[in-house]
Design a protein around this motif. Sequence first.
Motif, PDB file in Angstrom:
ATOM      1  N   ARG A  56      49.572 -10.579  33.413  1.00  0.00           N
ATOM      2  CA  ARG A  56      50.340 -11.647  32.781  1.00  0.00           C
ATOM      3  C   ARG A  56      49.874 -11.887  31.346  1.00  0.00           C
ATOM      4  O   ARG A  56      50.676 -11.966  30.425  1.00  0.00           O
ATOM      5  CB  ARG A  56      50.207 -12.947  33.579  1.00  0.00           C
ATOM      6  N   GLU A  57      48.559 -11.987  31.171  1.00  0.00           N
ATOM      7  CA  GLU A  57      48.023 -12.320  29.851  1.00  0.00           C
ATOM      8  C   GLU A  57      48.259 -11.194  28.846  1.00  0.00           C
ATOM      9  O   GLU A  57      48.661 -11.441  27.717  1.00  0.00           O
ATOM     10  CB  GLU A  57      46.535 -12.631  29.957  1.00  0.00           C
ATOM     11  N   TYR A 101      40.652   1.182  35.249  1.00  0.00           N
ATOM     12  CA  TYR A 101      41.874   1.326  34.453  1.00  0.00           C
ATOM     13  C   TYR A 101      41.672   2.235  33.251  1.00  0.00           C
ATOM     14  O   TYR A 101      42.631   2.634  32.615  1.00  0.00           O
ATOM     15  CB  TYR A 101      42.360  -0.059  33.998  1.00  0.00           C
ATOM     16  N   LEU A 102      40.438   2.553  32.960  1.00  0.00           N
ATOM     17  CA  LEU A 102      40.144   3.462  31.852  1.00  0.00           C
ATOM     18  C   LEU A 102      39.916   4.885  32.329  1.00  0.00           C
ATOM     19  O   LEU A 102      40.180   5.838  31.607  1.00  0.00           O
ATOM     20  CB  LEU A 102      38.900   2.984  31.097  1.00  0.00           C
ATOM     21  N   LEU A 103      39.405   5.023  33.542  1.00  0.00           N
ATOM     22  CA  LEU A 103      38.979   6.335  34.012  1.00  0.00           C
ATOM     23  C   LEU A 103      39.793   6.893  35.174  1.00  0.00           C
ATOM     24  O   LEU A 103      39.906   8.111  35.311  1.00  0.00           O
ATOM     25  CB  LEU A 103      37.502   6.272  34.430  1.00  0.00           C
ATOM     26  N   ARG A 106      46.306   4.097  36.138  1.00  0.00           N
ATOM     27  CA  ARG A 106      47.025   3.082  35.364  1.00  0.00           C
ATOM     28  C   ARG A 106      47.270   1.897  36.275  1.00  0.00           C
ATOM     29  O   ARG A 106      47.638   2.051  37.433  1.00  0.00           O
ATOM     30  CB  ARG A 106      48.376   3.614  34.891  1.00  0.00           C
ATOM     31  N   GLY A 107      47.109   0.717  35.718  1.00  0.00           N
ATOM     32  CA  GLY A 107      47.400  -0.489  36.471  1.00  0.00           C
ATOM     33  C   GLY A 107      48.743  -1.064  36.066  1.00  0.00           C
ATOM     34  O   GLY A 107      49.468  -0.497  35.231  1.00  0.00           O
ATOM     35  N   ALA A 108      49.075  -2.200  36.642  1.00  0.00           N
ATOM     36  CA  ALA A 108      50.341  -2.864  36.330  1.00  0.00           C
ATOM     37  C   ALA A 108      50.407  -3.239  34.852  1.00  0.00           C
ATOM     38  O   ALA A 108      51.480  -3.199  34.244  1.00  0.00           O
ATOM     39  CB  ALA A 108      50.508  -4.099  37.218  1.00  0.00           C
ATOM     40  N   SER A 109      49.268  -3.592  34.274  1.00  0.00           N
ATOM     41  CA  SER A 109      49.247  -3.935  32.841  1.00  0.00           C
ATOM     42  C   SER A 109      49.649  -2.731  32.002  1.00  0.00           C
ATOM     43  O   SER A 109      50.445  -2.854  31.059  1.00  0.00           O
ATOM     44  CB  SER A 109      47.852  -4.397  32.403  1.00  0.00           C
TER      45      SER A 109
END
Length: 200
Positions: A56-57, A101-103, A106-109
């Motif tokens: 969200r942010e 999320y870096l390695l 992929r996330g939702a963001s």
Amino acid sequence: MENTDRVLDAARAAVLAVGVRRTTLTDVARRAGLSRMTIYRHWPDVRTLVADLMTREWVRVADRFATGDPVTSAVAVVGALRGHPLWRKIVEVDPELLLPYLLDRRGASHEAMLALVEAAIVRGQEEGTVRPGDPARLSRAVLLTAQSFLLSGPTMLDPAGPETPADPAGLDDPASPVPPVGLDDLDAELATLLERYLRP
């Protein structure tokens, strides 16, 4: 869930107060004025809740891609995230939260940001301000580049203070000082990289 923003606001307050590791769903429920069971029905653990909070942010910050030029938007988003209180808290207190999320994935963001960047690139291609190419590939390259400046940029800053010699080894003119590299300098370099990459 109709109280999603209320819960995410409470989670944000908790994380800003104590960090992710010390945040509990019980504390979030208390801050939101809801029962623990209401929270548990939608988020089985704090990490899942914080992942939704981050999405969200970050998407709120990245929303400038919806109307802006992809280059100026990317630089502005990096700057805005760099100063975002939640980003700063996570990087300072719970940086390991970012590693998957870096390695690994992929996330939702990432998915939401890729969609915003890709839409900006398509719009730029239609307007003739972005070179031809597969928008999905171009958006990934833009996101990876911006992400590297966001995450690793601080490691490339020079300490504030007196100017440093341009040639510390004394091979040229050791008396010619250069100003220290700051965030504005890195932002300008990011803009140059993306400008040269995307422009027709």
